[in-house]
Design a protein around this motif. Structure first.
Motif, PDB file in Angstrom:
ATOM      1  N   GLN A  30       3.761  17.048   2.316  1.00 28.99           N
ATOM      2  CA  GLN A  30       2.534  17.656   1.783  1.00 28.99           C
ATOM      3  C   GLN A  30       1.821  16.725   0.797  1.00 28.99           C
ATOM      4  OE1 GLN A  30       1.348  20.476   3.261  1.00 28.99           O
ATOM      5  NE2 GLN A  30      -0.540  19.972   2.176  1.00 28.99           N
ATOM      6  N   PRO A  31       2.546  16.041  -0.095  1.00 23.33           N
ATOM      7  CA  PRO A  31       1.859  15.086  -0.976  1.00 23.33           C
ATOM      8  C   PRO A  31       1.125  13.963  -0.217  1.00 23.33           C
ATOM      9  CG  PRO A  31       4.025  15.603  -1.865  1.00 23.33           C
ATOM     10  CD  PRO A  31       3.957  16.253  -0.516  1.00 23.33           C
ATOM     11  N   VAL A  32       1.667  13.532   0.906  1.00 19.79           N
ATOM     12  CA  VAL A  32       0.968  12.500   1.706  1.00 19.79           C
ATOM     13  C   VAL A  32      -0.367  13.059   2.192  1.00 19.79           C
ATOM     14  CG1 VAL A  32       0.984  11.186   3.876  1.00 19.79           C
ATOM     15  CG2 VAL A  32       3.061  11.313   2.486  1.00 19.79           C
ATOM     16  N   ILE A  33      -0.309  14.256   2.755  1.00 20.07           N
ATOM     17  CA  ILE A  33      -1.525  14.851   3.320  1.00 20.07           C
ATOM     18  C   ILE A  33      -2.544  15.141   2.219  1.00 20.07           C
ATOM     19  CG2 ILE A  33      -2.388  16.893   4.542  1.00 20.07           C
ATOM     20  CD1 ILE A  33       0.401  16.855   5.948  1.00 20.07           C
ATOM     21  N   ASP A  34      -2.058  15.651   1.095  1.00 14.60           N
ATOM     22  CA  ASP A  34      -2.966  15.964  -0.013  1.00 14.60           C
ATOM     23  C   ASP A  34      -3.665  14.700  -0.512  1.00 14.60           C
ATOM     24  OD1 ASP A  34      -2.251  18.587   0.197  1.00 14.60           O
ATOM     25  OD2 ASP A  34      -0.887  18.587  -1.539  1.00 14.60           O
ATOM     26  N   GLN A  35      -2.884  13.625  -0.615  1.00 11.43           N
ATOM     27  CA  GLN A  35      -3.476  12.408  -1.175  1.00 11.43           C
ATOM     28  C   GLN A  35      -4.483  11.755  -0.227  1.00 11.43           C
ATOM     29  OE1 GLN A  35      -1.813   9.907  -4.364  1.00 11.43           O
ATOM     30  NE2 GLN A  35      -1.074   8.727  -2.648  1.00 11.43           N
ATOM     31  N   LEU A  36      -4.353  12.033   1.077  1.00 13.11           N
ATOM     32  CA  LEU A  36      -5.297  11.453   2.043  1.00 13.11           C
ATOM     33  C   LEU A  36      -6.425  12.409   2.394  1.00 13.11           C
ATOM     34  CD1 LEU A  36      -2.715   9.631   4.289  1.00 13.11           C
ATOM     35  CD2 LEU A  36      -4.584   8.542   3.031  1.00 13.11           C
ATOM     36  N   PHE A  69       0.842  -1.205   0.000  1.00 11.22           N
ATOM     37  CA  PHE A  69       0.000   0.000   0.000  1.00 11.22           C
ATOM     38  C   PHE A  69       0.874   1.250   0.000  1.00 11.22           C
ATOM     39  CE2 PHE A  69      -2.061   3.519   2.186  1.00 11.22           C
ATOM     40  CZ  PHE A  69      -3.311   3.569   1.602  1.00 11.22           C
ATOM     41  N   SER A  70       1.875   1.244   0.883  1.00 10.17           N
ATOM     42  CA  SER A  70       2.736   2.404   1.052  1.00 10.17           C
ATOM     43  C   SER A  70       3.511   2.730  -0.236  1.00 10.17           C
ATOM     44  CB  SER A  70       3.679   2.110   2.218  1.00 10.17           C
ATOM     45  OG  SER A  70       4.650   3.099   2.322  1.00 10.17           O
ATOM     46  N   LYS A  71       4.033   1.703  -0.900  1.00  4.82           N
ATOM     47  CA  LYS A  71       4.792   1.937  -2.138  1.00  4.82           C
ATOM     48  C   LYS A  71       3.873   2.434  -3.261  1.00  4.82           C
ATOM     49  CE  LYS A  71       8.732   1.235  -2.617  1.00  4.82           C
ATOM     50  NZ  LYS A  71      10.007   1.936  -2.246  1.00  4.82           N
ATOM     51  N   HIS A  72       2.710   1.816  -3.418  1.00  2.59           N
ATOM     52  CA  HIS A  72       1.765   2.281  -4.453  1.00  2.59           C
ATOM     53  C   HIS A  72       1.308   3.716  -4.168  1.00  2.59           C
ATOM     54  CE1 HIS A  72       1.891  -1.388  -6.515  1.00  2.59           C
ATOM     55  NE2 HIS A  72       0.890  -2.039  -5.941  1.00  2.59           N
ATOM     56  N   PHE A  73       1.083   3.978  -2.891  1.00  2.00           N
ATOM     57  CA  PHE A  73       0.681   5.322  -2.463  1.00  2.00           C
ATOM     58  C   PHE A  73       1.736   6.351  -2.882  1.00  2.00           C
ATOM     59  CE2 PHE A  73       0.489   8.835   0.488  1.00  2.00           C
ATOM     60  CZ  PHE A  73      -0.856   9.020   0.758  1.00  2.00           C
ATOM     61  N   MET A  74       3.003   6.001  -2.628  1.00  2.00           N
ATOM     62  CA  MET A  74       4.092   6.932  -2.971  1.00  2.00           C
ATOM     63  C   MET A  74       4.215   7.093  -4.484  1.00  2.00           C
ATOM     64  SD  MET A  74       7.131   6.354  -0.220  1.00  2.00           S
ATOM     65  CE  MET A  74       6.979   4.694   0.364  1.00  2.00           C
ATOM     66  N   ALA A  75       4.027   5.994  -5.208  1.00  2.00           N
ATOM     67  CA  ALA A  75       4.112   6.079  -6.672  1.00  2.00           C
ATOM     68  C   ALA A  75       3.022   7.018  -7.201  1.00  2.00           C
ATOM     69  CB  ALA A  75       3.982   4.691  -7.284  1.00  2.00           C
ATOM     70  N   MET A  76       1.814   6.864  -6.670  1.00  2.00           N
ATOM     71  CA  MET A  76       0.701   7.701  -7.136  1.00  2.00           C
ATOM     72  C   MET A  76       0.920   9.173  -6.842  1.00  2.00           C
ATOM     73  SD  MET A  76      -2.650   5.389  -6.475  1.00  2.00           S
ATOM     74  CE  MET A  76      -3.615   6.746  -5.841  1.00  2.00           C
ATOM     75  N   ALA A  77       1.557   9.472  -5.717  1.00  2.00           N
ATOM     76  CA  ALA A  77       1.777  10.867  -5.330  1.00  2.00           C
ATOM     77  C   ALA A  77       3.148  11.378  -5.776  1.00  2.00           C
ATOM     78  CB  ALA A  77       1.630  10.991  -3.811  1.00  2.00           C
ATOM     79  N   SER A  78       3.867  10.593  -6.564  1.00  2.00           N
ATOM     80  CA  SER A  78       5.222  10.959  -7.021  1.00  2.00           C
ATOM     81  C   SER A  78       6.158  11.329  -5.876  1.00  2.00           C
ATOM     82  CB  SER A  78       5.159  12.125  -8.016  1.00  2.00           C
ATOM     83  OG  SER A  78       4.361  11.790  -9.108  1.00  2.00           O
ATOM     84  N   ILE A  79       6.084  10.582  -4.797  1.00  2.00           N
ATOM     85  CA  ILE A  79       6.959  10.815  -3.643  1.00  2.00           C
ATOM     86  C   ILE A  79       8.250  10.024  -3.856  1.00  2.00           C
ATOM     87  CG2 ILE A  79       7.216  10.336  -1.165  1.00  2.00           C
ATOM     88  CD1 ILE A  79       4.144  10.842  -0.959  1.00  2.00           C
ATOM     89  N   PRO A  80       9.409  10.677  -3.693  1.00  2.00           N
ATOM     90  CA  PRO A  80      10.680   9.968  -3.948  1.00  2.00           C
ATOM     91  C   PRO A  80      10.906   8.803  -2.997  1.00  2.00           C
ATOM     92  CG  PRO A  80      11.075  12.201  -3.083  1.00  2.00           C
ATOM     93  CD  PRO A  80       9.612  12.099  -3.351  1.00  2.00           C
ATOM     94  N   THR A  81      11.108   7.628  -3.572  1.00  2.00           N
ATOM     95  CA  THR A  81      11.371   6.412  -2.802  1.00  2.00           C
ATOM     96  C   THR A  81      12.132   5.445  -3.703  1.00  2.00           C
ATOM     97  OG1 THR A  81      10.333   4.707  -1.416  1.00  2.00           O
ATOM     98  CG2 THR A  81       9.160   5.299  -3.430  1.00  2.00           C
ATOM     99  N   ALA A  82      12.567   4.317  -3.161  1.00  2.00           N
ATOM    100  CA  ALA A  82      13.310   3.341  -3.960  1.00  2.00           C
ATOM    101  C   ALA A  82      12.408   2.737  -5.038  1.00  2.00           C
ATOM    102  CB  ALA A  82      13.832   2.234  -3.039  1.00  2.00           C
TER     103      ALA A  82
END
Ligand code: AMP
Ligand code: GLY
Length: 432
Positions: free
Chosen positions: A253-259, A105-118
């Protein structure tokens, strides 16, 4: 203001203690609490995982604000229940808790919000996972992660194909983590120093509460098995103001916006970062404060903390920053014999009778009182936290107090805080 703290570990002791310092707080209640917390709050025997019991307590005692410590309470929907009934609670909704409880969930969430991750792939079968660790896609080392919570054993940074394949088989063929390992995330290995960053969100925006560095390995020099955390210091000297701005803009901010649509993220957010040469990237999110990190971050927060938490719970954080002390804090965990394996319990603790000097706190994690005697009751028992103008001074004060506490088999690291002044550690060279 009457405040309830949910939980009963060192993090909750630090929360209850910090809230009790605020002039507007007339009462601090903690459920279930522990013997240390009972020095700063009234402890009530309601389990942190019992949302209905907690709501009944809030109604009975006329609590104005509930502050949630552990993720287990959030996963059970405590925040959703309280919000539906109009009781202010600081903690995100159940759906947001999946940011911590499911790596997929966390990785897909980050991908959708373009949050930098591995970079990563999700694998549902052992064949798919074995193909993903062949080296073609991510090279080596490669990181193999069980989707669900696996008691700190679900992540393997594999140096070669053999080790990676073994990690895949442990999770998917041997089912060592049960259902938590039925799905794997395979991802690229990032490099750089790790920093924990904490924010307070009100559903729309967030403010920084500070940074810290945890010490997860049991032995000095970051050797030996992983633990829940053997100590921490705050702030992290690597977390510069420029980096903080970048993290707020590209991650928080992208985390908060997406939720936003899901009732809003109101609560603490713990961002575990790797400061890579390509900028800060997310290792993981936790939907709560860190432990032991809370124990060193909270003493540095100045001003009216309870008011700030209530404002966040009610979706109305004021503009501006939190006042954070210029100094530093170092927290040394005192753990039981055997930890992080099966640890000894019910061993008497000595040396806590004398009052601590100003700027030193002893937070309780796993303690119990039996016939008036304080006993160990868990792997991590106590944290000695000291503040000082510098990390070195805080460290010296903390270890002076550590040497006065004793229980049979007591384990602790002697190097908590020394990394802070290590001139060889360099902040990342580039920032986005
Ligand atoms: P986690 O349980 O996700 O916090 O991962 C445990 C530890 O594994 C982290 O604290 C990191 O040290 C390491 N780790 C996790 N993901 C990566 C990655 N993509 N690259 C390098 N190290 C990682
Ligand atoms: N210190 C690690 C954690 O709170 O998960």
């Amino acid at each position: 203001m009457k405040v309830l703290v949910v939980g009963g570990g060192g993090r909750e002791h630090a929360l209850a203690w910090r809230l009790s310092l605020d002039p507007e707080v007339t009462r601090v209640v903690c459920a279930p609490g522990n013997p240390g917390i009972s020095q700063v709050a009234e402890c009530v025997a309601v389990a942190a995982t019992d949302p209905d019991g907690m709501l009944a307590l809030v109604k009975r005692e006329g609590i104005d604000l509930t502050v949630v410590g552990p993720e287990a309470a959030l996963e059970r929907g405590m925040a959703d229940l309280f919000r539906a009934q109009g009781h202010p609670i600081l903690g995100p909704p159940k759906r947001a808790a999946a940011l911590e409880t499911s790596k997929v969930f966390s990785k897909h969430f980050m991908a959708m919000a373009s949050i930098p991750t591995a970079r990563y792939v999700v694998c549902d079968t052992a064949d798919a996972a074995l193909a993903a660790v062949s080296g073609d896609q991510f090279g080596f080392p490669v990181v193999v992660k069980a989707d669900g919570l696996a008691g700190g054993k679900g992540v393997v940074v594999a140096v070669d194909r053999l080790e990676a394949e073994a990690a895949v088989r442990t999770a998917m063929v041997d089912r060592a983590f049960g259902a938590a390992g039925a799905t794997l995330v395979i991802e690229e290995c990032l490099t750089g120093p790790e920093v924990s960053f904490f924010v307070l969100a009100d559903g729309q925006r967030a403010i920084a509460l500070g940074s810290a560095e945890d010490h997860k390995r049991i032995f000095d020099g970051d050797r030996g098995p992983n633990t829940g955390g053997m100590g921490a210091f705050a702030p992290s000297p690597l977390m510069t103001p420029a980096l903080e701005t970048t993290v707020m803009r590209t991650i928080v901010q992208p985390v908060i916006d997406q939720l936003h649509a899901d009732g809003g993220y109101r609560g603490f957010l713990y961002v575990s970062l790797m400061l890579t040469p390509d900028g800060p990237k997310v290792i993981e999110f936790n939907v709560r404060f860190g432990d032991p990190e809370a124990q060193v971050v909270l003493p540095l927060i100045e001003g009216r903390f309870a008011e700030l938490l209530l404002a966040a719970a009610e979706g109305r954080l004021p503009a501006g920053d939190v006042h954070i002390s210029e100094g530093a804090a170092v927290g040394v965990v005192l753990a039981s014999a055997g930890y992080p394996g099966r640890s000894a319990a019910a061993v008497p603790i000595y040396g806590l009778e004398t009052p601590q000097p100003a700027g030193v706190m002893i937070f309780h994690a796993g303690t119990a009182r039996q016939a008036g005697q304080l006993m160990t009751a868990g792997g991590r028992v106590l944290t000695v936290v000291a503040q000082g103008p510098t990390h070195a001074s805080a460290m010296e004060r903390a270890y002076a107090v550590v040497s006065e506490v004793q229980f049979e088999g007591m384990q602790f690291r002697r190097d908590i805080g020394s990394k802070a002044d290590d001139a060889n550690r360099r902040p990342p060279t580039t920032e986005r």
